[in-house]
Design a protein around this motif. Structure first.
Motif, PDB file in Angstrom:
ATOM      1  N   MET A  80       0.866  -1.170   0.000  1.00  0.00           N
ATOM      2  CA  MET A  80       0.000   0.000   0.000  1.00  0.00           C
ATOM      3  C   MET A  80       0.912   1.232   0.000  1.00  0.00           C
ATOM      4  N   PRO A  81       0.915   2.034  -1.063  1.00  0.00           N
ATOM      5  CA  PRO A  81       1.869   3.149  -1.138  1.00  0.00           C
ATOM      6  C   PRO A  81       1.639   4.214  -0.069  1.00  0.00           C
ATOM      7  N   TRP A  82       0.418   4.258   0.484  1.00  0.00           N
ATOM      8  CA  TRP A  82       0.103   5.299   1.467  1.00  0.00           C
ATOM      9  C   TRP A  82       0.489   4.892   2.886  1.00  0.00           C
ATOM     10  N   LEU A  91      -0.699  -5.626   7.861  1.00  0.00           N
ATOM     11  CA  LEU A  91      -2.029  -5.790   7.269  1.00  0.00           C
ATOM     12  C   LEU A  91      -2.749  -7.094   7.635  1.00  0.00           C
ATOM     13  N   LEU A  95      -6.259  -7.199   9.699  1.00  0.00           N
ATOM     14  CA  LEU A  95      -7.477  -7.793   9.149  1.00  0.00           C
ATOM     15  C   LEU A  95      -8.037  -8.858  10.077  1.00  0.00           C
TER      16      LEU A  95
ATOM     17  N   THR B 154      -6.314  -9.396   0.784  1.00  0.00           N
ATOM     18  CA  THR B 154      -7.293  -9.232   1.871  1.00  0.00           C
ATOM     19  C   THR B 154      -8.268 -10.408   1.895  1.00  0.00           C
ATOM     20  N   GLN B 163     -13.760  -4.074   5.493  1.00  0.00           N
ATOM     21  CA  GLN B 163     -12.320  -3.954   5.772  1.00  0.00           C
ATOM     22  C   GLN B 163     -11.559  -3.627   4.499  1.00  0.00           C
ATOM     23  N   ARG B 167      -9.530  -0.252   4.217  1.00  0.00           N
ATOM     24  CA  ARG B 167      -8.068  -0.321   4.275  1.00  0.00           C
ATOM     25  C   ARG B 167      -7.406  -0.213   2.917  1.00  0.00           C
ATOM     26  N   ILE B 168      -8.082  -0.663   1.856  1.00  0.00           N
ATOM     27  CA  ILE B 168      -7.437  -0.692   0.540  1.00  0.00           C
ATOM     28  C   ILE B 168      -8.098   0.288  -0.434  1.00  0.00           C
ATOM     29  N   PRO B 171      -8.356   4.436   0.773  1.00  0.00           N
ATOM     30  CA  PRO B 171      -7.071   5.166   0.718  1.00  0.00           C
ATOM     31  C   PRO B 171      -6.526   5.269  -0.706  1.00  0.00           C
ATOM     32  N   GLY B 172      -6.723   4.207  -1.492  1.00  0.00           N
ATOM     33  CA  GLY B 172      -6.253   4.224  -2.870  1.00  0.00           C
ATOM     34  C   GLY B 172      -7.005   5.242  -3.722  1.00  0.00           C
TER      35      GLY B 172
END
Lengths: 242, 260
Positions: A80-82, A91, A95, B154, B163, B167-168, B171-172
């Motif tokens: 995840m680049p952020w 992660l 989760l 995930t 989730q 989480r993915i 933000p992306g």
């Protein structure tokens, strides 16, 4: 919980375009084994790996896994680049709702094991290709998997980095007693890392040789390693000629 | 040094153009009801400062409320689309219809439906409609552009859709959302102005109404002052959103990194 054994039986898979990717593919990996799935590009080995992970459903055949504690490493680091290295590697634990403090400790330990101690708060863009791959490996290890699946993880790296990461992977496998299924198109990589090599032939993908490699391959240039390379090459040539 | 130059250059041009303007008006004796001199506009601005600020506050309130509403609704709708392809197929055409229909044409209807006693609500609704689409389009694209392998990862760890979204996907989608917000900020202001024009006399109290009123009274200097204030507000909104974008993306996104 199981020990990380995985077995594919009579797997067939056809892609939407009509290409028969796999036909009657069968193999099993025993607990604690380091198996390499070796074949040329486009032979369906990545597809087989995704089916083994349960990410892809086969058209026919069955997958048996004795664990759901799987780690997966893609060809690209897939970070995840952020998020910084710690958050990325954490992660799987996030989760699974592992408490933040414990998750941070376990993730920091995993980063340290792959040689990234001190880089917890570095962002992916600040890391080299090899370091990004290490974060990806730490993420797979943070959840303490029984079965580690790797899809040509070092293919995009230079040889020096690739060898260093290969050595680390071998060490982690020995320390943890993991089961590893490693997809590769490199004869030399599989000859040194794997305890068993499954050779795949393309169109449609199926296993054409199953080679158990003897111990004693202490370095990449040890006679036993060179000998293993010869055997794997011969099996691969037979597979491609057929 | 380069930065100072970047700021000084447009300011120098402005000074030169204003000087030329002032000189032309004086030399050619252009009547003030056609083109007032910059000095006359500055005087009109100073004389009407209180009422212009009140008008600005009114327009700005409508703009910001519409911007927030458009952002919330746009992100919520895009999230709904990302979760359900059926919803997207069903609703997206209507979002496009809403976008391509000129808002001036819908505005009178909205004013009638909402009622002139809730004039501000009507203004906010009209401005929201104008600002909504770039947020929706940007966020929808962003949510769809998520790294498939990350999504697979995930799934491997048994993540719920929520989730994965949190989480993915979200933000992306942030860079896309921020880009949409930059467009929407300007559009919200345009929407507020258009809404005020349509709402017309006696009810609206914003800058657009001041422009109409000044035009009717041939107070062209005041009209120019209100216009300048409007342009300045637009620039300020854009700058604020650019700053927000930079602050949120500077650690990781290419677009923010190349600038530094």
């Amino acid at each position: 919980m199981g020990n990380g054994a995985v077995s594919l039986s009579q797997i067939s898979k056809r892609f939407p375009g009509g290409t028969q990717a796999l036909r009657d593919l069968s193999f099993s990996v025993a607990p604690g084994e380091f198996a390499a799935l070796l074949g040329p590009s486009g032979c369906g080995k990545s597809t087989a790996l995704r089916i083994a992970a349960g990410l892809l459903a086969p058209d026919a055949g069955t997958v048996t896994r004795d664990t759901n504690d799987i780690g997966f490493v893609f060809q690209d680091p897939t970070l995840m680049p952020w998020a910084d290295a710690l958050t990325n590697a954490r992660l799987p634990l996030d989760l699974k709702h592992v408490a933040r403090g414990e998750a941070n400790d376990r993730t920091a330990a995993a980063l340290k094991r792959v040689g990234l101690g001190g880089f917890e708060h570095a962002y992916p863009r600040e890391l080299s290709g090899g370091m990004k791959m290490r974060v990806s490996l730490a993420r797979a290890l943070a959840a303490q998997p029984k079965l580690l699946l790797l899809d040509e993880p070092f293919a995009a790296l230079d040889e020096i980095t690739r060898n260093a990461l290969g050595d680390d992977l071998l060490r982690l496998w020995r320390e943890d007693g993991l089961t590893v299924l490693f997809v590769t198109h490199s004869v030399s990589e599989s000859s040194f890392l794997a305890s068993r090599v499954l050779v795949m032939s393309p169109r449609p993908g199926s296993i054409t040789a199953d080679l158990a490699l003897p111990p004693g391959r202490d370095s990449r240039l040890a006679p036993a390693t060179i000998d293993a390379q010869r055997r794997i090459s011969a099996a691969l040539n037979t597979a491609l000629a057929a | 040094m380069r930065r100072a130059f970047d700021i000084a250059l447009p300011l120098l041009l402005a000074a030169a153009l204003l000087g030329l303007w002032e000189w032309t008006v004086a030399a050619k004796q252009i009547p003030p009801y056609v083109l007032p001199a910059p000095s006359a506009i500055a005087r009109a601005f100073a004389e009407n400062f209180g009422s212009l600020m009140e008008a600005l506050l009114s327009t700005l309130t409508v703009t910001l409320e519409a911007f927030v509403a458009a952002t919330v609704l746009g992100v919520a709708t895009a999230t709904l689309f990302a979760q359900s392809r059926t919803m997207e197929r069903m609703l997206y055409p209507y979002a496009v219809i809403l976008q391509v229909t000129p808002v001036v044409a819908i505005a009178p209807l909205i004013l009638i439906w909402v009622g002139f006693d809730h004039i501000n609500l009507a203004l906010v609704i009209i401005a929201t409609i104008v600002a909504f689409f770039p947020i929706l389009a940007g966020t929808t694209l962003g949510l769809k552009s998520a790294d498939f392998n990350l999504i697979d990862l995930t799934r491997l760890y048994g993540a719920s859709r929520l989730q994965t979204l949190w989480r993915i996907r979200l933000p992306g989608a942030l860079p896309y959302l921020l880009s949409g917000m930059k467009t929407a900020g300007g559009l919200a202001l345009i929407g507020a102005v258009v809404a005020e024009f349509v709402a017309g006399s006696g009810t609206a109290t914003g800058l657009a109404w001041r422009i109409v009123e000044s035009g009717n009274r041939l107070e062209i200097a005041t009209l120019f002052a209100a216009l300048a204030l409007l342009a300045f507000t637009g620039v300020l909104i854009f700058a604020a959103l650019s700053l927000l974008e930079w602050a949120l993306l500077r650690r990781w996104h290419e677009s923010a990194i190349r600038q530094s």
